[in-house]
Structures are given as C-alpha cells and as structure tokens.
Scaffold this motif. Structure first.
Motif, PDB file in Angstrom:
ATOM      1  N   ARG A  94       2.987   7.307  -8.669  1.00  0.00           N
ATOM      2  CA  ARG A  94       3.995   7.616  -9.683  1.00  0.00           C
ATOM      3  C   ARG A  94       5.135   8.392  -9.039  1.00  0.00           C
ATOM      4  O   ARG A  94       5.088   8.711  -7.843  1.00  0.00           O
ATOM      5  N   GLU A  95       6.130   8.701  -9.868  1.00  0.00           N
ATOM      6  CA  GLU A  95       7.323   9.412  -9.410  1.00  0.00           C
ATOM      7  C   GLU A  95       6.968  10.567  -8.463  1.00  0.00           C
ATOM      8  O   GLU A  95       6.110  11.387  -8.768  1.00  0.00           O
ATOM      9  N   GLY A  96       7.647  10.601  -7.330  1.00  0.00           N
ATOM     10  CA  GLY A  96       7.455  11.709  -6.403  1.00  0.00           C
ATOM     11  C   GLY A  96       6.397  11.456  -5.350  1.00  0.00           C
ATOM     12  O   GLY A  96       6.332  12.162  -4.349  1.00  0.00           O
ATOM     13  N   ASP A  97       5.537  10.443  -5.568  1.00  0.00           N
ATOM     14  CA  ASP A  97       4.525  10.118  -4.561  1.00  0.00           C
ATOM     15  C   ASP A  97       5.172   9.431  -3.376  1.00  0.00           C
ATOM     16  O   ASP A  97       6.266   8.862  -3.491  1.00  0.00           O
ATOM     17  N   THR A  98       4.487   9.491  -2.240  1.00  0.00           N
ATOM     18  CA  THR A  98       4.934   8.716  -1.090  1.00  0.00           C
ATOM     19  C   THR A  98       3.825   7.751  -0.690  1.00  0.00           C
ATOM     20  O   THR A  98       2.650   8.023  -0.891  1.00  0.00           O
ATOM     21  N   VAL A  99       4.243   6.619  -0.154  1.00  0.00           N
ATOM     22  CA  VAL A  99       3.313   5.591   0.298  1.00  0.00           C
ATOM     23  C   VAL A  99       3.591   5.350   1.776  1.00  0.00           C
ATOM     24  O   VAL A  99       4.736   5.080   2.149  1.00  0.00           O
ATOM     25  N   SER A 100       2.554   5.457   2.600  1.00  0.00           N
ATOM     26  CA  SER A 100       2.742   5.197   4.024  1.00  0.00           C
ATOM     27  C   SER A 100       2.416   3.750   4.345  1.00  0.00           C
ATOM     28  O   SER A 100       1.427   3.211   3.861  1.00  0.00           O
ATOM     29  N   VAL A 101       3.266   3.155   5.159  1.00  0.00           N
ATOM     30  CA  VAL A 101       2.984   1.842   5.732  1.00  0.00           C
ATOM     31  C   VAL A 101       3.054   2.054   7.243  1.00  0.00           C
ATOM     32  O   VAL A 101       4.135   2.078   7.822  1.00  0.00           O
ATOM     33  N   GLY A 102       1.892   2.283   7.854  1.00  0.00           N
ATOM     34  CA  GLY A 102       1.905   2.727   9.245  1.00  0.00           C
ATOM     35  C   GLY A 102       2.655   4.045   9.342  1.00  0.00           C
ATOM     36  O   GLY A 102       2.353   4.988   8.610  1.00  0.00           O
ATOM     37  N   THR A 103       3.656   4.083  10.200  1.00  0.00           N
ATOM     38  CA  THR A 103       4.446   5.311  10.344  1.00  0.00           C
ATOM     39  C   THR A 103       5.652   5.338   9.405  1.00  0.00           C
ATOM     40  O   THR A 103       6.403   6.312   9.385  1.00  0.00           O
ATOM     41  N   LEU A 104       5.850   4.256   8.646  1.00  0.00           N
ATOM     42  CA  LEU A 104       6.951   4.236   7.669  1.00  0.00           C
ATOM     43  C   LEU A 104       6.496   4.934   6.385  1.00  0.00           C
ATOM     44  O   LEU A 104       5.300   4.946   6.073  1.00  0.00           O
ATOM     45  N   SER A 105       7.443   5.460   5.654  1.00  0.00           N
ATOM     46  CA  SER A 105       7.090   6.168   4.432  1.00  0.00           C
ATOM     47  C   SER A 105       8.051   5.804   3.311  1.00  0.00           C
ATOM     48  O   SER A 105       9.265   5.827   3.482  1.00  0.00           O
ATOM     49  N   ALA A 106       7.482   5.453   2.161  1.00  0.00           N
ATOM     50  CA  ALA A 106       8.303   5.096   0.994  1.00  0.00           C
ATOM     51  C   ALA A 106       8.106   6.123  -0.107  1.00  0.00           C
ATOM     52  O   ALA A 106       6.981   6.523  -0.401  1.00  0.00           O
ATOM     53  N   ASN A 107       9.202   6.544  -0.715  1.00  0.00           N
ATOM     54  CA  ASN A 107       9.143   7.368  -1.918  1.00  0.00           C
ATOM     55  C   ASN A 107       9.023   6.458  -3.124  1.00  0.00           C
ATOM     56  O   ASN A 107       9.675   5.419  -3.184  1.00  0.00           O
ATOM     57  N   VAL A 108       8.232   6.883  -4.078  1.00  0.00           N
ATOM     58  CA  VAL A 108       8.102   6.140  -5.330  1.00  0.00           C
ATOM     59  C   VAL A 108       9.108   6.700  -6.339  1.00  0.00           C
ATOM     60  O   VAL A 108       9.119   7.895  -6.619  1.00  0.00           O
ATOM     61  N   ILE A 109       9.957   5.807  -6.840  1.00  0.00           N
ATOM     62  CA  ILE A 109      10.931   6.187  -7.860  1.00  0.00           C
ATOM     63  C   ILE A 109      10.591   5.412  -9.130  1.00  0.00           C
ATOM     64  O   ILE A 109      10.555   4.171  -9.104  1.00  0.00           O
ATOM     65  N   GLU A 110      10.320   6.112 -10.209  1.00  0.00           N
ATOM     66  CA  GLU A 110      10.012   5.404 -11.460  1.00  0.00           C
ATOM     67  C   GLU A 110      11.305   4.870 -12.063  1.00  0.00           C
ATOM     68  O   GLU A 110      12.265   5.610 -12.273  1.00  0.00           O
TER      69      GLU A 110
END
Ligand code: ZN
Ligand code: FE
Length: 255
Positions: A94-110
């Motif tokens: 949810r909002e504010g979480d981060t998701v790692s894909v290997g060394t890449l990082s994505a912020n979750v924006i609702e």
C-alpha cells in the motif's frame, strides 16, 4: 546500474513490460495481461522472471499470473485493497511501501479511481513510473470503481513526480486520446506536436510510450483541469478543478 526495459504488445491493445536489474539478474513483469507474450519477451531477452507487480485486479492485467507463477515460481506483489480479487498473491502493498526488484526499488503510490485499490509503481532511482490504467499518454483510465474527484487526486500525485520521469501505462490508446484532447484544447502547441509525433510512431510500427510527466503536463487535458485556459475552453472558467476534470472525463466517455 540502470534498469533495462522490454516493452511488448499483449491482447488487443494492452502493453506488457519487463523491468530488469542487470546487477542482480532480477526481472519484474508489471502486470501480465497474458502469459505467452511475457514468455516470448523473456526468451528474447534471456531474462528470468522473478516478480510480477500488479497495478489492479482487472483481467487484462492479471490474466497471465497463474501460468507464469507455475512456470517461474515468481513472487506476486499486489495492492492490498484488491488482493482478494487477484490470483496467487504472495505480498500485498500500500501507499508508502517499497518493493525491491533485485537492487532496484519501487515506491508504491496509491492511485485509485479506475479501480478503488489501483496502485502505481515508481522506481525513483531510475525515474520510471508504471501507471497501469490510471494515466495514459494524453488520457486517463475510465473511472469505474472510484469517483472523478478520486481520479483527479490520483493524477495530481503522478503529476507531482519529477518531470523527466518516464511513464509506462497499460494500454496503447494514444491516437484516440489525442483526437479527444484536441476537442478540449485545439490550439495547444504541445498537443499538436504530440499528435504529429504519435502519428509517426504508429506509422513506423513503434510504441507511443514511454511518455514523460513533463510531456503529459503540457498536452494531456486530464492533467490540466486546473489550467485556466482549459476550464475556459469548455465554458467552466473559474470552476473548481475537480469539477472541470469531471466534465472532461464525462465528455471523453461520450466521445
Ligand atoms: Zn483496468
Ligand atoms: Fe486495462
């Protein structure tokens, strides 16, 4: 190391996209409309699927999950608010979480509106946004589960991302979106330029995405509901932006 991207067509007018981290070898598919084109893209690149990141529950974004998960044992990450409608979810965000894909990082924006739990994945390090069916090039998603006000708020969150953010969306709707946008802002110079560019891209068999936040701010009427000239051009000068947005979205539905 910068992320590598592979974009490809799925179903009738959906996009599939892979995000690859060369440092670790991790590869995420952002939405999987169907399995076969995702597998073809994996084969073409030699990448191995490690993650599926889902923007929303619609079948044209989730149809490939079961087959791909069975084959690659990949992790499925989905919006918390829609996890019950999405198959084989491993992790909810949810909002504010981060998701790692290997060394890449994505912020979750609702970014609710199209669906009530829709999310956008923003890879801040590479300035890449995967906006699903919230923001399209020169358009936005239909407001199906939320309200137009909710969609306008979501689009403003995306508009606030850095201007050079590259935006990937769920569908190739750009030419139709431009036709409509020109009814709202026939004199917009950026929109005219985008019309010429997109026509050439399609004629050349190329994609019209990624687009950028700056390009969309200049030409996408759905990001311009608070621009005075846009309100004036539809006879709503001085009206609140959410009302102007609602009217533009209603006109697009009838277009
Ligand atoms: Zn959708
Ligand atoms: Fe869709």
């Amino acid at each position: 190391m910068p992320a590598e991207i592979k974009l490809f067509a799925c179903l009738k007018d959906n996009y599939g996209v892979l995000v690859h981290d060369p440092a670790s070898g991790a590869t995420a598919a952002i939405d999987v409309p169907e399995a076969a084109p995702v597998e073809a893209a994996l084969q073409a690149t030699g990448w191995k699927l490690t993650d599926i990141l889902v923007t929303h529950h619609h079948g044209d974004h989730t149809g490939g999950i079961a087959e791909l998960k069975q084959k690659y044992k990949c992790r499925v990450v989905a919006p918390q608010a829609e996890a019950g409608k999405i198959p084989l979810v491993d992790e909810t965000v949810r909002e504010g979480d981060t998701v790692s894909v290997g060394t890449l990082s994505a912020n979750v924006i609702e970014t609710p509106g199209h669906t009530s739990g829709h999310i956008t994945f923003w890879f801040h390090g590479d300035k890449l946004a995967f906006a699903g069916d919230t923001l399209f090039s020169i358009g936005c998603g239909r407001v199906i589960e939320g309200t137009p006000e909710m969609m306008w708020t979501s689009l403003k969150k995306l508009r606030d991302l850095p201007g050079d953010t590259r935006v990937y969306c769920g569908h190739e709707y750009t030419l139709a979106n431009i036709k409509f946008a020109q009814t709202i802002e026939p004199d917009n110079v950026a929109l005219k330029a985008r019309a010429a560019q997109a026509a050439k891209q399609i004629a050349d068999g190329a994609w019209t995405i990624p687009t950028t936040i700056d390009e969309e701010k200049a030409a996408n009427p759905f990001l311009r509901a608070d621009v005075a000239v846009v309100a004036a051009s539809i006879g709503m000068a001085g009206k609140p932006a959410a009302e102007v947005f609602t009217e533009i979205r209603a006109r697009k539905n009838k277009f």
